[in-house]
Design an enzyme around this catalytic site. Sequence first.
Site, mmCIF file in Angstrom:
data_model
loop_
_atom_site.group_PDB
_atom_site.id
_atom_site.type_symbol
_atom_site.label_atom_id
_atom_site.label_comp_id
_atom_site.label_asym_id
_atom_site.label_seq_id
_atom_site.Cartn_x
_atom_site.Cartn_y
_atom_site.Cartn_z
ATOM 1 N N CYS A 373 0.933 -1.254 0.003
ATOM 2 C CA CYS A 373 -0.093 0.045 0.011
ATOM 3 C C CYS A 373 0.753 1.213 0.033
ATOM 4 O O CYS A 373 0.127 2.260 0.628
ATOM 5 C CB CYS A 373 -0.818 -0.118 1.247
ATOM 6 N N ALA A 374 2.088 1.364 -0.573
ATOM 7 C CA ALA A 374 2.889 2.375 -0.795
ATOM 8 C C ALA A 374 3.535 2.143 -2.034
ATOM 9 O O ALA A 374 4.805 2.208 -2.118
ATOM 10 C CB ALA A 374 3.874 2.375 0.413
#
Length: 468
Positions: A373-374
């Site tokens: 999620c980055a």
Amino acid sequence: MFTSKQPAEIRLLRKNIMGINQQVPIANNKQTRYIYFDNAASTPALVPVVQELNDYLNWYSGVHRGTGFKSLISSKIYNQCHDIIGSFVGADLTRDTVVMVKNTTEAINKLSYRLQLNPSDVVITTDMEHHSNDLPWKARAKVLYAHLNKHGELDIEDVRNCLQKNYPRVRLLAVCGASNVTGHINNVHLLAEMAHAYSCKILVDGAQLIPHRRFEMKPYSDPAHIDFLAFSGHKMYAPFGAGVLIGPKEIFTQNPPEYQGGGTVKLVMKDKIYWAEPPDSEEAGSPNVIGTYALAKTLNYLKNLGIGNIEQYEQELTDYALKKIQALKNIVVYGSKTRVGVISFNIKGISHSLVGAILCFEAGIGTRTGCFCAQNYVRKLLGEKEDSRQIKLFEDNQADKIPGMVRISLAGYNTREEVDYLIKWLEKITQNKSEFESRYRYDPIQGSFMPNDLPAQEFIDSIYNRYL
């Protein structure tokens, strides 16, 4: 798997981890004790907290406005839990409010609404943020990204330049306390001083920091004071659906809440509404009393155990693991040395997703693979650019070919012996890549590699059927 190097407090923490001796199936019809190295995603619960929670359930009731004994007791407990949670991070309980939400993501989204941003307002964030500290700001303001150095660490001077160049339009500096990709720790109090020098407030995404480091928001009179703090219970031994947003009460009284309904009001007339005071105005509907109680009890447990003891042990364990992994051939580790217990790496010539599957199905080790999620940060660390190739791979259900990493994330209950076991398996994988590749297939439905002949799916289904 205890070691003489573990302090008594750490041995006690490990003893109190739920599922610490859980067995899982591996190759050759064997079973092994599961090793959990995915603590940055979510941590297990604590036995004594679960026991206290089960006992409290005898007195559980809906809170606020109930006149029965259970409701009165639950209301008092629920309200006090807010203070316990705020005190753990040094919040000013006379000026701050502690708002209970589901997780850090919801906390940041709530703040993005509450700040009443305009499209011309500027929010400065960084190139190392989790999507949860990026996407909410894009929807409401002009977002500027502070740059990173070659190690993936925040360029402090670029933050200062962004603040200076965009003064007075900058409304917020939103930065993670620690990265969920490299574990890098940001000097948030220095950043707070810089932000305040330009009449700007600061939000710290504490999801990866609060579970692993002693933290103080500091007094309002201190230029290094943290204005807003968000963190999640499920990343610090309280996986019961409770997250936290802490900030000045005055921010939450300037406009109506984004969620409106039961519990958010004092009086409703046809033409006028009297809103409740925060945090009630921010916790619409029946709140998560159980999750809040569990988080408060967990924080008390960690406080009594000594968060400093955990911090010191985790740092030693992280240094040990980092040194061991970096010594392996054909492995690339991302980031520099100063970090919480998050280590992301790749083995040259083999898919990150396949490495994670091998560790799972043949070693009984739980890790995480991908971009965590980055995606923007991971692409920068890998030297990748946004391009149509990645979009096509995604659309063709070939996500395993999209560049990513393998991540291990340590917590205070993990041991050197567990790290050594991981190292042994990483050596096996680097030395026998083609052999391992022949034993797995990529399953686009599962979104992961699955073994050709191990009874992994049968085991997963058997546990699933036990609980559903």
